[in-house]
Every structure is written in structure tokens, then in C-alpha cells.
Design an enzyme around this catalytic site. Structure first.
Site, PDB file in Angstrom:
ATOM      1  N   SER A  62     -57.313 -27.720  69.274  1.00 33.35           N
ATOM      2  CA  SER A  62     -57.248 -25.953  69.414  1.00 33.35           C
ATOM      3  C   SER A  62     -58.621 -25.496  69.262  1.00 33.35           C
ATOM      4  CB  SER A  62     -56.421 -25.537  68.378  1.00 33.35           C
ATOM      5  OG  SER A  62     -55.133 -26.348  68.585  1.00 33.35           O
TER       6      SER A  62
HETATM    7  N1  SAH Z   1     -53.485 -28.745  65.824  1.00 35.31           N
HETATM    8  C1  SAH Z   1     -53.809 -29.653  67.019  1.00 35.31           C
HETATM    9  C2  SAH Z   1     -53.790 -29.170  68.249  1.00 35.31           C
HETATM   10  C3  SAH Z   1     -53.211 -30.389  69.162  1.00 35.31           C
HETATM   11  S1  SAH Z   1     -52.504 -29.786  70.598  1.00 35.31           S
HETATM   12  C4  SAH Z   1     -55.379 -29.704  66.755  1.00 35.31           C
HETATM   13  O1  SAH Z   1     -55.882 -29.046  66.016  1.00 35.31           O
HETATM   14  O2  SAH Z   1     -55.966 -30.870  67.378  1.00 35.31           O
HETATM   15  C5  SAH Z   1     -51.039 -29.970  70.466  1.00 35.31           C
HETATM   16  C6  SAH Z   1     -50.322 -31.167  70.225  1.00 35.31           C
HETATM   17  O3  SAH Z   1     -48.879 -31.129  70.196  1.00 35.31           O
HETATM   18  C7  SAH Z   1     -50.394 -32.395  71.144  1.00 35.31           C
HETATM   19  O4  SAH Z   1     -51.123 -33.304  70.466  1.00 35.31           O
HETATM   20  C8  SAH Z   1     -49.073 -32.512  71.428  1.00 35.31           C
HETATM   21  O5  SAH Z   1     -48.885 -33.891  71.676  1.00 35.31           O
HETATM   22  C9  SAH Z   1     -48.277 -32.274  70.369  1.00 35.31           C
HETATM   23  N2  SAH Z   1     -46.775 -31.899  70.634  1.00 35.31           N
HETATM   24  C10 SAH Z   1     -46.066 -31.257  71.949  1.00 35.31           C
HETATM   25  N3  SAH Z   1     -44.938 -31.294  71.533  1.00 35.31           N
HETATM   26  C11 SAH Z   1     -44.718 -31.940  70.257  1.00 35.31           C
HETATM   27  C12 SAH Z   1     -43.495 -31.925  69.587  1.00 35.31           C
HETATM   28  N4  SAH Z   1     -42.200 -31.709  70.021  1.00 35.31           N
HETATM   29  N5  SAH Z   1     -43.613 -32.629  68.490  1.00 35.31           N
HETATM   30  C13 SAH Z   1     -44.917 -32.832  68.095  1.00 35.31           C
HETATM   31  N6  SAH Z   1     -45.889 -33.075  68.770  1.00 35.31           N
HETATM   32  C14 SAH Z   1     -45.795 -32.273  69.983  1.00 35.31           C
END
Ligand code: SAH
Length: 676
Positions: A62
Site C-alpha cells: 500500500s
Molecule cells: N497491507 C499490505 C497490502 C497488501 S495488498 C502491505 O502493506 O503490503 C492486499 C493483500 O490482501 C494482498 O496481499 C492480498 O493477497 C490480500 N488478500 C486479499 N483477500 C484476502 C483475504 N480474504 N484474506 C487475506 N488476505 C487477502
């Protein structure tokens, strides 16, 4: 090697502080976490641009501003327990780990989760735990959470996440706006039932893929089919079971017919008869309970009617039905949900009680009392008013003691959170001492004012002490607050029975969820909750009758949210496999099932295994009926009798046409129904 510390400082200044991130703890955390360690090799030069970057598996880390915005909106305190959904690179989790004591973060891609865990470990952030799984369902084993942050866009705020918030907890989640874009929402859990929802603006996140999110190909996941996620008793009810119910069902006339209550004479020897309801807004249940109440009072000398209602409001009704002067604190039952007691059916009962009591000595009159504890402010006022009259010096002391709670009277749910804060002295000692002192001075005060007024004051003092504990426990969102409430109800009933002497007998009006023995429902078996029905059984054994009420379909008065307006809603036909569907299929329009031991053992056995059972409170959400209103319960375990109305209709709330005039001095309307 680039100077990352300087780059971070600049990022904090230019991208965060300048754009309105003010929380110093958030800014410090953003300054401390080395973002370059969370990006793909070769991308580290870009780590401090304010942009999302790829992290593998088609996902992104993010943007710093959004991480900071979400952390700020989640209002994280150092002692908090935080859940993040979507660990991704682990960067946001590292920031959260600097703000809170404990962070759980869930990631659906195992490779990303493993990488995030090892980065966090290398940085020594051992308070952050990375789990692989579907975070749209939350992380129930570690719930409740003070804050939940979702790093992926959901079709709607996942119900599991709302439920896993502690009272006072914050859920920050990007949600689809219906047109393919997303809005960041902040949902605050005010109490068990109420949530506040704020829109923080437009955002862009990858989709939340899971049971309470989107499907892999971008569709909304369908609502679970009936019984999903619950141990439903393999599907439908069998023909033999339906026949058994039909054979045992005793026909009942309409609730307004003269002979309606005759079938309930069998409970006349009980010390306490508890009459339930499966909604707070169904007329038939009120009329049936009124008819049974009249019969028990008139023919069998029951003298206490105790309802799931606030004590001070019920006290005004009690004085009215007993031909005593009514105190002037405004008309009773003005708080949401008003229709629960301000309705034409209750009015009829109250008018009857007043007529019944006319010309009778005080000790053989029937009284009306409230068992609930939601009247903190009014109860404090009532204790002070009483003491002003009988002991002004004691009143001054009481005022000082209750001052501790004064800031919270109008928002008692926030008291629980404040009471947890470091160094905040809870008001417990003061309110408990106040209650004890009032009890110790019984003889002294009884000489000054009438006994009923003393009972009223002590009960209000007890209520303040219970409510103080209740609101503190509520913050944890555990079974404890429910249990405190039902224990308070039971204690209030016990004090009433004691105060009225060994021959006193009570009729209780409360929801099935309070009356049906909790040991035979999901509440008791899965959540450790007890209720007044169970406590009465444990205390009085066979001298208690727990009478449940149910319906298949019709209309009901209910709101869509706490403090919402009353609506007349259609009650959906009961679900296949439910206990209601079983009664419906048995074919009776109205009937009584006697479930006492030794009556219909075959029927008792058939109704013993848990089935779905419907619970409608003051809120009814037909769209999510299965999740919101059905629970697993054993009918014959919960109740000694079950009263069935196949079709039911909503109560009629009191409108202006029922108001006949307001007493100028007291503000209480002069005649029922208007005084309700
Ligand atoms: N907080 C993270 C942002 C990652 S983007 C950072 O700082 O890097 C969002 C993430 O949510 C992705 O890695 C995706 O795989 C995950 N995601 C999507 N649906 C999900 C679910 N139902 N349970 C767990 N993770 C999920």
C-alpha cells in the site's frame, strides 16, 4: 547506499504531515519502519515515493499515505490488539506493530505470508503474527479486536469482522460503492448491537477475495444457504416428526377469547411463570401473555408482573396501577424501542391491572416492575430524589459518589472504554458503597417514607451498581456483559419475591432468549451465556414454568438499526428444518405444546436435538435472516411449554389518538393509555 532515514523523514513531511496526518504516534511509526525492506529487490529506490508498488502474486504494497490514514482512523492505543486483513508485504503490519501491543495479520497467499513473516522477524517485530487464511472471516480464535484494518476492497463490510470488534472497536475497510469504485469506511462498534459508520473518502485497493468478500473472478460471494456454517440437524423435518407435533398440539382459541388462558391453569402452582416472545413487536404474544397474566392474578393470586423493561419507567406504571401518586419525571418508556411497552396491547393490560387493584389493600394488589438495567441516568436521579426526601445529608454524599458516573450518563457505553484507560479510577467502589449504605439504613428510612418507595430507591441503587459493571464488561464484547444483565434481572426478581413475602408469586415477561433455559441453546453451549430462565430453574426447580412463543410468518414492529424508526416488517416464512417450520407443517393455527417431563415423552425426545430457531428482537433484518436471527436450540430443553401462533401481526404503537391529556404538574399523562 541511499540515505533511507532522510528519505523517510521527507516522506513523512511531504506525503503525510502535509496531507493531514496529524497523529504523532502514527507519524513516528511511519518514520521508524524501513519501507525499503518490504519492496521487491530493485524497487528500493522507489520505496519512499508515495505510491503502491508490486510485491508479487499480482499484489501491491500500500501507498504510505493510505497506511498512515488507515492507522490514524483506527485510533490505535498502545494496549490495543489489532487485526490486519491482507498482510501482503508485511509493511503495514510493521507500522501497526509499532502502534499496538499485539497485531495479528492474515494473508491468503502463502508465499506472501511467509515472506512477510520473515521480514518482520528480521526486524525483531515479534509482536506481529502472520497467519495464512481467508481474512474476510476475520481471525476468530484471537478475537475480539480493538481495531481491524482491511487492506483489500470488500463488496460490503464483512459481518465476521464487525462481530469480531470489541465494544468501542474500530473497523477500517475499503468498500465497493456500487459503481465499481471504493470508499474507505470507518465503522465504530458502539455496543453489542450498534455501529457508527463514517465515510473517509475514495480509495483504490486490490479486491478482498474470500467467503465474505469477492470470488476469484470478481463476483460477489452468494449469501450462505440455510444452515451453512452451523451444525444444522441434517436438513428438513421428517413426516413422523411433523405427525408427532400434530398429535400432541392442544388447540387454543384466539388470544382475546374468554377461554384462552384456561389451558395455562396447569402452571398455577408455580412460584414463577416466565412468558416469552420470539419478537419484541408481535401483538398475539402480548395479548396471550396478558390473558394468562389476568388468569394467574385473578384466580391464583399472583402479585408481581416483572417485565424486560427499565425499572424507573416500570415504577411509574406500578404507581399508576396501584392508585398512588405518580412522580413527575415525564412519561414512561420514551427510550428506544418505545413500541415495546408503548403499545395498545400493554395499555389494555395496564388498564386492567388498575381496575383489578381498585379498593384492594396494598399487600394484595398486583404490581408492575422492570427487570432491566439500561436506566443508569434515571436510576441515579431516583436514588437522589429519594434521599433528598428522607435524608438530605446522605443525599449530598450520594451526589458526590455518583458524580463519578455523571460524564457518562448519556453515553454509558463509552464509560467501559474510559474505565480501561490507564489510571482512570472506575466508579465501582463508590456506587457499591452507596447501594450498601442504603440497604443498611432500611429500618431508619422505612420509618420516614412508605416501604414501596424504599424498595424503589434500593432497587435503583442496585441497578446503578449493576450497570456500572455491565458497561465495563460490555467493552470486552464477551459473554460476561450478557450474563451480568440476566443475573441482574434474576436478582431483581429475587428481591421482589423477598420483599413481597413467602406467598408472593411472579409472572415474568421477557424475550425467549432470556426465558428459554440457555443451557439448551447455542448461547449457553457455544458462548457460555446464561439467562434468567436458567437461573429460575436452578433456584426453583419444578416450581418454575418457562413458556416460549413462536410464529411462522406475518408482520412485526421492528427497526432496521439501533435507535432507528419503528417499521412494520413482513416476517419471512420460517426456514426449512427450523422448529418453526416443524410447527407450521403440523398444521395448527394456534396451539400449546406441553413439554414438561412426563407429559409427551416422545415429543420431548423429538424436539430435544438442536434445530434452527428464530429470534427477532427490536431489530429485524429479513435480508440476512439466517445469520442475524436464527440460532441452534433444543425446544424441549429450553421450555416447559411452547405457544404457537402460525400467523401473527405487528403491535400497534401508541399514537397521538391514544393520548388524552398531560398532567400539568408532573408531565405524566393523566390516564392510561397515555401515561405509558
Ligand atoms: N497491507 C499490505 C497490502 C497488501 S495488498 C502491505 O502493506 O503490503 C492486499 C493483500 O490482501 C494482498 O496481499 C492480498 O493477497 C490480500 N488478500 C486479499 N483477500 C484476502 C483475504 N480474504 N484474506 C487475506 N488476505 C487477502
Amino acid at each position: 547506499m541511499p540515505d533511507y532515514a532522510r528519505a523517510r523523514d521527507r516522506m513523512v513531511q511531504e506525503h503525510l504531515a502535509a496531507r493531514g496526518i496529524r497523529d504523532p504516534r502514527v507519524l513516528d511509526a511511519m518514520r521508524a519502519v524501513p519501507r525499503e525492506r518490504f519492496v521487491e529487490p530493485g524497487m528500493d529506490e522507489l520505496a519512499y515515493d508515495d505510491s503502491p508498488l508490486p510485491i508479487g502474486e499480482g499484489q501491491t504494497i500500500s501507498q504510505p499515505y493510505i497506511v498512515a490514514l488507515m492507522a490514524q482512523a483506527a485510533d490505535i492505543e498502545p494496549d490495543d490488539h489489532v487485526l490486519e486483513v491482507g498482510a501482503g508485504s508485511g509493511y503495514a503490519a510493521a507500522v501497526l506493530g509499532r502502534l499496538a501491543t499485539q497485531v495479528d495479520t492474515v494473508e491468503r497467499h502463502p508465499a506472501l505470508a511467509a515472506q512477510a513473516a520473515s521480514r518482520l522477524h528480521d526486524l525483531g517485530q515479534d509482536n506481529v503474527h502472520v497467519h495464512v487464511g481467508d481474512g474476510s472471516r476475520g481471525w476468530p480464535v484471537a478475537a475480539p479486536f480493538d481495531a481491524i484494518l482491511v487492506a483489500a476492497g470488500a463488496p460490503e463490510p464483512p459481518p465476521a469482522l464487525r462481530e469480531q470488534l470489541a465494544i468501542g472497536g474500530r473497523l477500517v475497510v475499503p468498500v465497493d460503492d456500487g459503481h465499481g469504485a471504493q470508499r474507505l469506511r470507518r465503522i465504530l462498534r458502539v455496543d453489542e448491537m450498534r455501529y457508527e459508520d463514517d465515510d473517509l473518502g475514495g480509495v483504490i485497493f486490490v479486491p478482498l477475495v474470500g467467503a465474505q468478500g469477492w470470488t476469484e473472478d470478481g463476483h460477489r460471494v452468494a449469501a450462505p444457504h440455510p444452515g451453512a456454517g452451523r451444525k444444522a440437524r441434517n436438513g428438513t423435518n421428517g413426516a413422523d416428526e411433523i405427525a408427532q407435533v400434530a398429535a400432541a398440539a392442544e388447540h387454543l382459541p384466539g388470544p382475546d377469547a374468554a377461554g384462552f388462558a384456561d389451558a395455562f391453569e396447569r402452571f398455577a402452582d408455580c412460584r414463577v411463570v416466565l412468558l416469552g416472545e420470539c419478537s419484541h413487536g408481535t401483538s398475539e404474544f402480548y395479548r396471550a401473555r396478558a390473558a394468562i397474566t389476568r388468569m394467574l392474578v385473578e384466580r391464583h393470586g399472583f402479585d408481581i408482573v416483572a417485565a424486560e423493561a427499565d425499572w424507573p419507567d416500570a415504577a411509574a406504571i406500578n404507581r399508576h396501577v396501584r392508585h398512588r401518586s405518580v412522580d413527575g419525571r415525564g412519561a414512561a418508556f420514551q427510550r428506544f424501542p418505545t413500541w415495546m411497552w408503548r403499545n395498545t396491547d400493554v395499555t389494555g393490560l395496564v388498564a386492567w391491572m388498575r381496575r383489578h387493584n381498585e379498593g384492594r389493600a396494598a399487600d394484595v394488589q398486583v404490581g408492575f416492575y422492570g427487570l432491566d438495567l439500561y436506566s443508569l441516568g434515571a436510576s441515579i436521579a431516583a436514588v437522589l430524589e429519594y434521599l433528598d426526601r428522607v435524608d438530605p445529608e446522605a443525599a449530598a454524599v450520594a451526589r458526590r459518589r455518583y458524580a463519578c458516573l455523571t460524564p457518562w450518563q448519556n453515553a454509558p457505553a463509552s464509560y467501559g472504554r474510559a474505565a480501561l484507560g490507564a489510571g482512570y479510577a472506575t466508579c465501582e467502589k463508590a456506587v457499591v458503597r452507596q447501594c450498601r449504605e442504603l440497604l443498611e439504613r432500611r429500618l431508619e428510612y422505612a420509618a420516614v417514607a412508605d416501604g414501596e418507595r424504599y424498595l424503589d430507591a434500593t432497587q435503583n441503587a442496585r441497578l446503578v451498581a449493576s450497570a456500572e459493571r455491565y458497561y465495563r464488561a460490555m467493552y470486552y464484547g464477551s459473554a460476561e456483559s450478557w450474563n451480568l444483565r440476566d443475573m441482574h434481572m434474576f436478582d431483581t426478581l429475587r428481591h421482589l419475591l423477598e420483599a413481597k413475602g413467602p406467598h408472593s408469586r411472579a409472572i415474568v415477561w421477557a424475550h425467549n432468549s432470556h426465558i428459554g433455559d440457555a443451557r439448551h441453546t447455542e448461547m449457553g453451549s457455544a458462548r457460555g451465556e446464561l439467562n434468567i430462565g436458567q437461573l429460575c430453574r436452578e433456584a426453583h426447580g419444578e416450581r418454575v414454568a418457562l413458556v416460549g412463543f413462536g410464529t411462522h410468518e406475518g408482520t412485526v414492529a421492528a427497526a432496521s438499526e439501533w435507535d432507528g424508526d419503528m417499521e412494520i416488517k413482513q416476517v419471512r416464512p420460517s426456514l426449512a428444518g427450523s422448529v418453526e417450520r416443524l410447527c407450521h407443517d403440523a398444521g395448527a393455527e394456534r396451539c400449546l405444546l406441553d413439554l414438561r417431563r412426563g407429559q409427551h415423552e416422545g415429543l420431548r425426545a423429538t424436539l430435544a436435538p438442536a434445530r434452527l430457531e428464530r429470534f427477532i428482537g427490536v431489530i429485524y433484518l429479513p435480508e440476512t435472516e439466517l445469520q442475524s436471527h436464527y440460532a441452534q436450540a433444543s425446544l424441549s430443553g429450553q421450555f416447559d411449554a411452547y405457544v404457537w401462533f402460525d400467523r401473527t401481526r405487528a403491535v400497534t404503537p401508541l399514537g397521538p389518538e391514544h393520548v388524552t391529556g398531560v398532567h400539568a404538574a408532573t408531565g405524566v399523562e393523566e390516564t392510561w393509555p397515555s401515561g405509558l
